[in-house]
Design a protein around this motif. Structure first.
Motif, short mmCIF file in Angstrom:
data_model
loop_
_atom_site.label_atom_id
_atom_site.label_comp_id
_atom_site.label_asym_id
_atom_site.label_seq_id
_atom_site.Cartn_x
_atom_site.Cartn_y
_atom_site.Cartn_z
N ASP A 238 29.63 29.77 43.15
CA ASP A 238 28.41 30.59 43.91
C ASP A 238 29.26 31.82 44.38
OD1 ASP A 238 26.56 28.83 44.24
OD2 ASP A 238 27.02 28.05 46.08
N TYR A 239 29.97 32.41 43.40
CA TYR A 239 30.69 33.93 43.07
C TYR A 239 30.86 34.89 41.98
CZ TYR A 239 32.60 38.75 44.58
OH TYR A 239 32.31 40.08 45.10
N GLU A 240 31.06 35.57 41.88
CA GLU A 240 30.52 36.66 40.63
C GLU A 240 30.64 38.18 41.01
OE1 GLU A 240 29.63 37.19 36.19
OE2 GLU A 240 27.77 36.63 37.49
N LEU A 241 31.96 38.81 40.31
CA LEU A 241 32.05 40.28 40.38
C LEU A 241 31.63 40.58 39.23
CD1 LEU A 241 32.01 43.29 41.99
CD2 LEU A 241 34.32 42.54 41.58
N ILE A 242 30.12 40.84 39.34
CA ILE A 242 29.87 41.57 37.92
C ILE A 242 29.97 42.92 37.39
CG2 ILE A 242 27.85 42.19 36.52
CD1 ILE A 242 26.02 40.14 38.97
N ASP A 243 30.31 44.03 38.40
CA ASP A 243 30.26 44.87 37.86
C ASP A 243 31.26 45.88 38.96
OD1 ASP A 243 30.86 47.47 36.63
OD2 ASP A 243 29.27 48.21 36.05
N CYS A 244 31.70 46.42 39.34
CA CYS A 244 32.61 47.94 39.88
C CYS A 244 32.76 48.98 39.91
CB CYS A 244 33.75 47.44 40.69
SG CYS A 244 34.90 47.24 40.06
N GLY A 245 32.80 50.33 40.11
CA GLY A 245 32.56 51.36 39.91
C GLY A 245 31.50 52.35 40.87
N GLY A 246 32.15 53.68 40.43
CA GLY A 246 30.62 54.93 41.47
C GLY A 246 30.60 54.49 42.59
N PHE A 247 32.55 53.64 42.95
CA PHE A 247 31.55 53.28 45.02
C PHE A 247 31.46 52.25 45.29
CE2 PHE A 247 33.60 58.20 44.15
CZ PHE A 247 34.71 57.91 45.17
N GLU A 248 30.41 51.47 44.22
CA GLU A 248 30.10 51.07 44.44
C GLU A 248 30.48 49.38 43.94
OE1 GLU A 248 25.22 51.88 45.52
OE2 GLU A 248 26.08 51.90 43.44
N LYS A 249 30.22 47.91 44.44
CA LYS A 249 30.01 46.97 43.75
C LYS A 249 28.89 45.48 43.77
CE LYS A 249 32.15 44.95 47.78
NZ LYS A 249 33.55 44.97 48.49
N GLN B 156 37.02 52.30 47.14
CA GLN B 156 38.43 52.02 45.97
C GLN B 156 37.58 51.85 44.42
OE1 GLN B 156 42.03 51.02 47.83
NE2 GLN B 156 41.45 49.33 48.28
N ALA B 157 36.38 51.55 44.80
CA ALA B 157 35.71 51.57 43.19
C ALA B 157 35.69 52.64 42.84
CB ALA B 157 34.50 51.02 42.84
N ILE B 158 36.96 54.06 42.44
CA ILE B 158 37.03 55.12 41.68
C ILE B 158 36.42 55.68 40.90
CG2 ILE B 158 38.79 55.81 43.70
CD1 ILE B 158 40.68 55.97 42.17
N TRP B 159 36.76 54.41 39.30
CA TRP B 159 36.16 54.38 38.21
C TRP B 159 34.61 54.13 37.75
CZ3 TRP B 159 39.60 50.91 40.40
CH2 TRP B 159 39.36 49.73 40.81
N ASP B 160 34.26 54.57 36.80
CA ASP B 160 33.13 54.83 36.33
C ASP B 160 31.85 53.26 36.65
OD1 ASP B 160 32.47 57.29 36.18
OD2 ASP B 160 33.07 57.66 34.02
N LYS B 161 31.28 53.36 36.67
CA LYS B 161 30.49 51.48 36.63
C LYS B 161 30.99 51.35 34.88
CE LYS B 161 27.28 52.74 40.42
NZ LYS B 161 25.87 52.72 40.18
N THR B 162 30.86 50.57 34.25
CA THR B 162 30.24 49.82 32.84
C THR B 162 28.81 49.81 32.60
OG1 THR B 162 32.99 48.90 32.62
CG2 THR B 162 31.12 48.04 31.05
N PHE C 54 34.03 42.47 33.57
CA PHE C 54 34.70 43.37 31.96
C PHE C 54 35.92 43.95 32.12
CE2 PHE C 54 29.81 44.40 32.86
CZ PHE C 54 30.09 44.39 32.02
N HIS C 55 36.72 42.86 32.74
CA HIS C 55 38.48 43.06 33.00
C HIS C 55 38.91 44.43 33.89
CE1 HIS C 55 37.57 39.45 30.43
NE2 HIS C 55 37.39 40.95 29.51
N LYS C 56 38.26 44.83 35.39
CA LYS C 56 38.72 46.16 35.69
C LYS C 56 39.32 45.40 36.85
CE LYS C 56 34.79 48.52 36.36
NZ LYS C 56 33.80 47.81 35.42
N LYS C 57 39.94 45.44 37.56
CA LYS C 57 40.75 44.65 38.43
C LYS C 57 40.16 45.67 40.07
CE LYS C 57 44.54 42.34 36.35
NZ LYS C 57 44.02 42.79 34.76
N LEU C 58 39.52 45.21 40.70
CA LEU C 58 39.13 46.09 42.27
C LEU C 58 40.26 45.38 43.28
CD1 LEU C 58 36.76 48.21 43.56
CD2 LEU C 58 36.12 45.73 44.31
N PRO C 59 41.01 45.74 43.83
CA PRO C 59 42.13 45.85 44.89
C PRO C 59 41.35 45.43 46.21
CG PRO C 59 42.05 48.68 44.23
CD PRO C 59 41.16 47.77 43.25
N LEU C 60 41.61 44.94 47.20
CA LEU C 60 40.49 44.30 48.31
C LEU C 60 41.97 44.14 49.32
CD1 LEU C 60 37.46 42.07 46.40
CD2 LEU C 60 37.71 44.65 47.54
N GLY C 61 42.64 45.27 49.28
CA GLY C 61 43.57 44.72 50.32
C GLY C 61 45.05 43.49 49.56
#
Length: 293
Positions: A11-22, A37-43, A278-285
């Motif tokens: 019931d959960y999946e982080l599909i993509d993150c980047g551009g200060f969004e998820k 914290q998603a300061i990189w580019d989106k995939t 895409f194997h990017k790791k989003l830190p969340l605390g």
């Protein structure tokens, strides 16, 4: 120092993150919302994000938190999800709030497992667990599902009502609800001589109690932890703290805990993160946790 991420669940999946969004999937629905914290580019391309997202959070001008959800046809305001825990299944309500939150912090699933397992391992017939700044209460459900006598403290009445719904959806009962300022509650419990086998803290960087009491993490966390030490059963216990302030590191959490508790058994500390597709790791605390079992 550890990096913790939940075991994937349906019931959960982080599909993509980047551009200060998820871009996340909660059950059948995909949401796009801010993530500082998603300061990189989106995939994925912006067009792919737009085609996938059924709801997009648009910030109010000049406000980093408040805003509104722009939704596509068929996107509900409320729905439910589930999390498998031991032999049980926790069910939680999700909703589109004006503060970009949906009622669940998925990275905390790694800690729900810890709470469930440590509560079970205590070997106490009905261990007492205190959950402070408890929000919508999935951590409380994890402790209750493991047989604990749970006290759930949050300063927002509507959030307590949400937590109660989650309890009922999960076919659980008898959690003690307290609409109260966490610091006031803990001070009163210390005066009464009460103790708990498990303490969970998930304090925000800033907050207000039900009577306008001011909470500033950097100014008050040291005092609160000293009080929690007095509440923790010295023989059989577990302790867990999560911190989200961008100015805090896991080393600060370690120094805080060790200065106050002096000795912790089986300690673990580090960062919580979610991996996207895409194997990017989003830190969340960050977290610090320890247990006698």
């Amino acid at each position: 120092m550890k990096l913790l991420t939940p075991t994937p669940w349906s019931d959960y999946e982080l599909i993509d993150c980047g551009g200060f969004e998820k871009l996340e999937r909660f059950g059948a629905y995909v949401l796009a919302r801010p993530e500082p914290q998603a300061i990189w580019d989106k995939t994925l391309s912006d067009a792919e994000w737009e085609s996938k997202a059924q709801a997009y959070f648009k910030r109010e001008k000049g406000n980093s938190e408040r805003g509104e959800w722009l939704t596509k046809q068929g996107m509900p305001d409320r729905w439910t999800g589930t999390y498998p825990l031991g032999s049980q299944k926790l069910t939680y309500k999700l909703a589109l709030s004006s503060f970009k939150h949906v009622g669940l912090f998925p990275e905390q699933a790694a800690n729900w497992e810890f709470i469930y397992q440590k509560t079970k391992a205590l070997g106490v017939e009905k261990p007492k667990v205190l959950n402070l700044f408890a929000y919508t209460g999935v951590a409380s459900l994890a402790a209750r599902a493991a047989g604990a006598d749970v006290t759930h403290v949050d300063s927002v009445k509507q959030v307590i009502s949400w937590s109660r719904e989650n309890m009922e959806l999960s076919n659980l009962e008898n959690i003690r609800w307290m609409v109260e300022d966490a610091m006031k509650f803990v001070k009163r419990e210390v005066r009464r001589g009460n103790t708990y086998h498990g303490i969970i803290l998930d304090p925000p960087a800033y907050g207000r109690g039900p009577d306008g009491e001011k909470w500033v993490l950097e100014e008050q966390i040291n005092e609160l932890l000293k009080l929690c030490k007095q509440l923790l059963n010295p023989q059989q216990h577990f302790f867990l703290i999560n911190l989200y302030s961008l100015s805090f590191s896991a080393l600060i959490a370690e120094s805080l805990i060790l200065r106050i508790f002096e000795k912790t058994e089986n300690p673990e500390f580090g960062e919580l993160y979610l991996p996207d597709s895409f194997h990017k790791k989003l830190p969340l605390g960050i977290f610090y946790r320890f247990a006698t079992v």
